[in-house]
Scaffold this motif. Structure first.
Motif, PDB file in Angstrom:
ATOM      1  N   GLU A 142       0.835  -1.205   0.000  1.00  0.00           N
ATOM      2  CA  GLU A 142       0.000   0.000   0.000  1.00  0.00           C
ATOM      3  C   GLU A 142       0.867   1.251   0.000  1.00  0.00           C
ATOM      4  O   GLU A 142       0.576   2.221  -0.711  1.00  0.00           O
ATOM      5  CB  GLU A 142      -0.924   0.000   1.219  1.00  0.00           C
ATOM      6  CG  GLU A 142      -2.049  -1.019   1.134  1.00  0.00           C
ATOM      7  CD  GLU A 142      -2.866  -1.076   2.405  1.00  0.00           C
ATOM      8  OE1 GLU A 142      -3.942  -1.695   2.403  1.00  0.00           O
ATOM      9  OE2 GLU A 142      -2.426  -0.504   3.432  1.00  0.00           O
ATOM     10  N   ALA A 167       2.237   1.809  -3.387  1.00  0.00           N
ATOM     11  CA  ALA A 167       1.208   2.302  -4.297  1.00  0.00           C
ATOM     12  C   ALA A 167       0.946   3.791  -4.081  1.00  0.00           C
ATOM     13  O   ALA A 167       0.770   4.558  -5.043  1.00  0.00           O
ATOM     14  CB  ALA A 167      -0.084   1.506  -4.106  1.00  0.00           C
ATOM     15  N   GLN A 199      -0.372   6.079  -7.460  1.00  0.00           N
ATOM     16  CA  GLN A 199      -1.460   5.320  -8.075  1.00  0.00           C
ATOM     17  C   GLN A 199      -2.718   5.281  -7.199  1.00  0.00           C
ATOM     18  O   GLN A 199      -3.813   5.066  -7.706  1.00  0.00           O
ATOM     19  CB  GLN A 199      -0.998   3.884  -8.364  1.00  0.00           C
ATOM     20  CG  GLN A 199       0.179   3.803  -9.311  1.00  0.00           C
ATOM     21  CD  GLN A 199      -0.125   4.457 -10.643  1.00  0.00           C
ATOM     22  OE1 GLN A 199      -1.165   4.232 -11.256  1.00  0.00           O
ATOM     23  NE2 GLN A 199       0.798   5.309 -11.106  1.00  0.00           N
ATOM     24  N   VAL A 200      -2.571   5.466  -5.894  1.00  0.00           N
ATOM     25  CA  VAL A 200      -3.718   5.440  -4.985  1.00  0.00           C
ATOM     26  C   VAL A 200      -3.565   6.562  -3.964  1.00  0.00           C
ATOM     27  O   VAL A 200      -2.484   7.151  -3.828  1.00  0.00           O
ATOM     28  CB  VAL A 200      -3.832   4.080  -4.248  1.00  0.00           C
ATOM     29  CG1 VAL A 200      -4.009   2.936  -5.235  1.00  0.00           C
ATOM     30  CG2 VAL A 200      -2.621   3.844  -3.356  1.00  0.00           C
ATOM     31  N   ASP A 236      -8.314   4.397  -6.015  1.00  0.00           N
ATOM     32  CA  ASP A 236      -7.455   4.693  -7.160  1.00  0.00           C
ATOM     33  C   ASP A 236      -7.759   6.090  -7.687  1.00  0.00           C
ATOM     34  O   ASP A 236      -8.520   6.852  -7.081  1.00  0.00           O
ATOM     35  CB  ASP A 236      -7.617   3.627  -8.246  1.00  0.00           C
ATOM     36  CG  ASP A 236      -9.050   3.532  -8.767  1.00  0.00           C
ATOM     37  OD1 ASP A 236      -9.814   4.516  -8.628  1.00  0.00           O
ATOM     38  OD2 ASP A 236      -9.402   2.481  -9.324  1.00  0.00           O
ATOM     39  N   ARG A 237      -7.197   6.416  -8.850  1.00  0.00           N
ATOM     40  CA  ARG A 237      -7.364   7.766  -9.395  1.00  0.00           C
ATOM     41  C   ARG A 237      -8.803   8.071  -9.767  1.00  0.00           C
ATOM     42  O   ARG A 237      -9.196   9.235  -9.868  1.00  0.00           O
ATOM     43  CB  ARG A 237      -6.452   7.928 -10.607  1.00  0.00           C
ATOM     44  CG  ARG A 237      -4.968   7.892 -10.257  1.00  0.00           C
ATOM     45  CD  ARG A 237      -4.112   7.976 -11.510  1.00  0.00           C
ATOM     46  NE  ARG A 237      -2.688   8.032 -11.191  1.00  0.00           N
ATOM     47  CZ  ARG A 237      -1.725   8.087 -12.101  1.00  0.00           C
ATOM     48  NH1 ARG A 237      -2.034   8.076 -13.407  1.00  0.00           N
ATOM     49  NH2 ARG A 237      -0.463   8.129 -11.734  1.00  0.00           N
ATOM     50  N   ASP A 238      -9.612   7.027  -9.989  1.00  0.00           N
ATOM     51  CA  ASP A 238     -11.027   7.216 -10.326  1.00  0.00           C
ATOM     52  C   ASP A 238     -11.918   7.188  -9.082  1.00  0.00           C
ATOM     53  O   ASP A 238     -13.143   7.224  -9.205  1.00  0.00           O
ATOM     54  CB  ASP A 238     -11.486   6.123 -11.301  1.00  0.00           C
ATOM     55  CG  ASP A 238     -10.726   6.191 -12.622  1.00  0.00           C
ATOM     56  OD1 ASP A 238     -10.431   7.309 -13.061  1.00  0.00           O
ATOM     57  OD2 ASP A 238     -10.437   5.117 -13.197  1.00  0.00           O
ATOM     58  N   VAL A 275      -9.420   0.080  -3.702  1.00  0.00           N
ATOM     59  CA  VAL A 275      -8.401  -0.866  -4.160  1.00  0.00           C
ATOM     60  C   VAL A 275      -8.060  -1.819  -3.020  1.00  0.00           C
ATOM     61  O   VAL A 275      -8.191  -1.483  -1.833  1.00  0.00           O
ATOM     62  CB  VAL A 275      -7.120  -0.139  -4.637  1.00  0.00           C
ATOM     63  CG1 VAL A 275      -7.406   0.706  -5.857  1.00  0.00           C
ATOM     64  CG2 VAL A 275      -6.542   0.724  -3.519  1.00  0.00           C
ATOM     65  N   ARG A 279      -0.317  -2.375 -12.219  1.00  0.00           N
ATOM     66  CA  ARG A 279      -1.047  -1.273 -11.580  1.00  0.00           C
ATOM     67  C   ARG A 279      -0.195  -0.013 -11.445  1.00  0.00           C
ATOM     68  O   ARG A 279      -0.635   0.982 -10.857  1.00  0.00           O
ATOM     69  CB  ARG A 279      -1.531  -1.701 -10.195  1.00  0.00           C
ATOM     70  CG  ARG A 279      -2.521  -2.867 -10.202  1.00  0.00           C
ATOM     71  CD  ARG A 279      -3.168  -2.985  -8.842  1.00  0.00           C
ATOM     72  NE  ARG A 279      -4.104  -4.102  -8.760  1.00  0.00           N
ATOM     73  CZ  ARG A 279      -4.939  -4.281  -7.740  1.00  0.00           C
ATOM     74  NH1 ARG A 279      -4.957  -3.424  -6.721  1.00  0.00           N
ATOM     75  NH2 ARG A 279      -5.756  -5.305  -7.710  1.00  0.00           N
TER      76      ARG A 279
END
Length: 617
Positions: free
Chosen positions: A424, A427, A432-433, A447-449, A453, A478
């Motif tokens: 984590e 990431a 990415q998160v 995540d970016r959207d 995750v 990822r």
């Protein structure tokens, strides 16, 4: 016994406390006269010194109390122009309970309401009256509930409960200062301790009776239902406030961050956690209390309210915040008045949570990375070095430190949870998160959207040599870069630790005199004088001024993770040797004559036994 008579007795006892000090001072003067009239030499001098030292502690405490004054009033002043409806309610309620309205209303950062009065001539002449209202109550109560609380506090005025507050303050301070200075060896101290015990018993009974009287004023003015409702809601708001301060603000605050709207955040949490708070309201109020409590048990207060005569009252279920226009702005103004951010970075709530959780994740990972560096022989490690241990089939050596009671295979399997935290972090550091703030549930990784995750499956793959490459591949898909997760704190700190106890006046390494502070993450060793007198007071003063993290940073700190094993040479008093991973040893010896602080010596033995047993598998 009428409350007024109880209060009068309490005040007389306060006067008696001062008189007792004067009598003892006169007695010592007479004894000194007799000693030097009938005796001379070293013996008379020693006896005189003992008497002077004994009564000196008493006189010093009384003198400090006489000179002391209550501190300046706290909180944010709310004027009639700023909150006309609030003032209108307060003045109307004051008239109904038959008392003069307060001169000031102040908002305070507490789940509480209170009143005070600056009086003169031992309370015979009234002075400035102040009403304190907790901001959390303004944010959560209804107008009916707030009217009940205000009527209760104003009832203290109508019952003249505040007239002697300044006298009582000085009396309590006199006892505290005096009893704190006299030791068990002091016969004068025995007399004061007994007197103080009796006074606390009487004054607590008076305070409980005054609370019940103020409750009846609340019932008479605001109604039984409003009074009972506010009494049942207080523990709910208090629990929510403690949860908010501990779970939402506390972590980030200790790590150097602060939210930009402290009180506004609580209001949002209270609304978002409505279901959980509803469950709290279903619980029966406490019926437990102590003879030393200044308030009766909530269940007893509610029973007395329901037994009071009922009169009809119009219902006003509007939120109490309507009494305070622009309540959000008032919260920010109160924040500027009472919150000291120090050097912390102040951030909007979303950024505050993201930054705090990222640092929490980093700190957890650093603990693993420090151990990995030791196992791999490098000065600083990261996720890449942990993967290297997996690849070499040596993860069991590292995992055993975190799961000492498990078998090697079990420890490796359990380490998947630790590995998930490391992934984590990688990431987050890879961009990415991010951690997403929520008032209704714990912060979560998205995540970016904005989609949640989960790295659980990848973490399980990453703890076995045969599936490690598959874990690397999935991370790469990822966009998670292994090398971004590296150690930040190469030395253990006391961040996040709690003070569990203390042992004054121990010997370290056979000769150094020190105080030993027991933290949840390690031991702090602070310098101490050779004498064992007043060690408990010295340590208590130290612990009252700094946090566990500050203690660990300021003094010698031995984190549990640095301890390879422990040798316990003697159980009582404790004598033990800590063997550190770097080859050093630290000897700690409890002294027979040292002061005791609760059961800290038992706790220390338990800690040592646990540290020893974690390696004796």
């Amino acid at each position: 016994m009428p409350t007024a008579l109880r209060a009068a007795i309490s005040v007389v006892m306060l006067a008696g406390f001062y008189l007792l000090g004067l009598v003892q001072l006169a007695l010592v003067g007479w004894l000194l006269y007799e000693i030097w009239t009938h005796a001379h030499g070293v013996g008379a001098a020693k006896l005189s010194w003992l008497l002077i030292a004994a009564v000196g502690a008493v006189v010093a405490g009384l003198w400090r109390a006489v000179r002391a004054k209550p501190g300046e009033p706290e909180g944010l002043v709310v004027t009639p122009e700023q909150a006309p409806e609030l003032w209108q309610q307060v003045r109307a309620l004051a008239a109904e309970v038959g008392t003069r309205a307060p001169d000031e209303i102040r908002l305070v950062p507490e789940v509480n309401a209170a009143v005070s009065e600056d009086t003169r001539l031992l309370g015979l002449i009234g002075g400035t009256r102040r009403l304190y209202i907790g901001m959390p109550l303004m944010q959560t109560f209804s107008v009916d509930q707030m009217r009940s609380v205000l009527a209760h506090e104003l009832g203290h005025y109508s019952g003249s409960h505040t007239r002697l507050s300044a006298v009582a303050y000085r009396g309590r301070l006199a006892m505290h200062e005096t009893l704190d200075r006299v030791g068990t060896w002091n016969v004068f101290g025995w007399v004061f301790k007994a007197y103080g015990w009796l006074y606390r018993l009487v004054s607590s009974a008076v305070a409980r009776r005054q609370e019940l009287e103020a409750d009846l004023a609340s019932v008479r003015v605001a109604g039984v239902e409003a009074a009972v409702s506010s009494m049942r809601e207080l523990p709910v708001v208090d629990a929510a406030w403690n949860f908010y301060m501990g779970r939402y603000i506390g972590y980030g605050w200790e790590l150097g961050y602060a939210p930009d709207d402290v009180f506004g955040g609580f209001s949002q949490l209270y609304r978002a956690r409505a279901d959980e708070l509803a469950e709290l309201r279903e619980q029966e109020p406490s019926d437990e209390t102590s003879r030393w409590d200044s308030h009766p048990a909530i269940a007893d207060r509610i029973a007395a309210m329901r037994a009071a005569p009922r009169t009809p009252h119009a219902v006003d279920g509007r939120p109490a915040s309507v009494l305070l226009p622009a309540v959000e702005a008032a919260g920010l103004a109160l924040q500027r008045e009472v919150v000291d951010f120090g050097t912390r970075t102040v951030l909007p709530w979303a950024d505050f949570t993201a930054a705090s959780m990222t640092l929490v994740t980093q700190n957890r990972a650093d603990r693993v990375f420090r151990s990995a560096a030791r196992h791999t022989g490098v000065p600083a490690a990261g996720l890449a070095e942990v993967f290297g241990l997996v690849e070499a089939g040596r993860l069991g050596d590292l995992a055993a430190e975190f799961f000492p009671k498990a078998t090697r295979a079990e420890a490796v399997a359990e380490f998947a949870g630790v590995m998930e935290n490391l992934i984590e972090l990688a990431a987050v550091r890879s961009g990415q998160v991010r951690w997403q703030h929520s008032w209704s549930e714990p912060a979560r990784l998205v995540d970016r959207d904005g989609q949640p995750v989960d790295f659980t499956e990848i973490a399980k793959l990453a703890v076995a040599p045969e599936t490690l490459e598959e874990a690397r591949r999935r991370m790469a898909e990822r966009g998670v870069q292994v090398e971004t997760a590296t150690v930040v704190q190469t030395r253990a700190t006391g961040q996040g630790a709690e003070v569990l106890g203390a042992m004054p006046n121990v010997k370290v390494d056979g000769g150094e005199h020190a105080d030993l502070i027991l933290l949840s993450k390690g031991f702090v060793i602070t310098p101490a004088p050779k004498s064992t007198d007043d060690g408990d007071k010295r340590v208590a003063a130290l612990l009252g001024g700094v946090s566990a993290a500050e203690l660990a940073a300021r003094y010698r700190y031995i984190a549990f993770e640095e301890i390879a094993t422990v040798r316990i040479d003697r159980e009582v008093p404790v004598t033990a040797t800590l063997l550190l991973h770097d080859g050093r040893t630290v000897g700690i010896e409890e002294r027979w004559t040292a002061d005791k602080m609760g059961k800290s010596d038992d706790l220390f033995r338990e800690m040592l036994t646990h540290l020893r047993d974690r390696t004796d598998r």
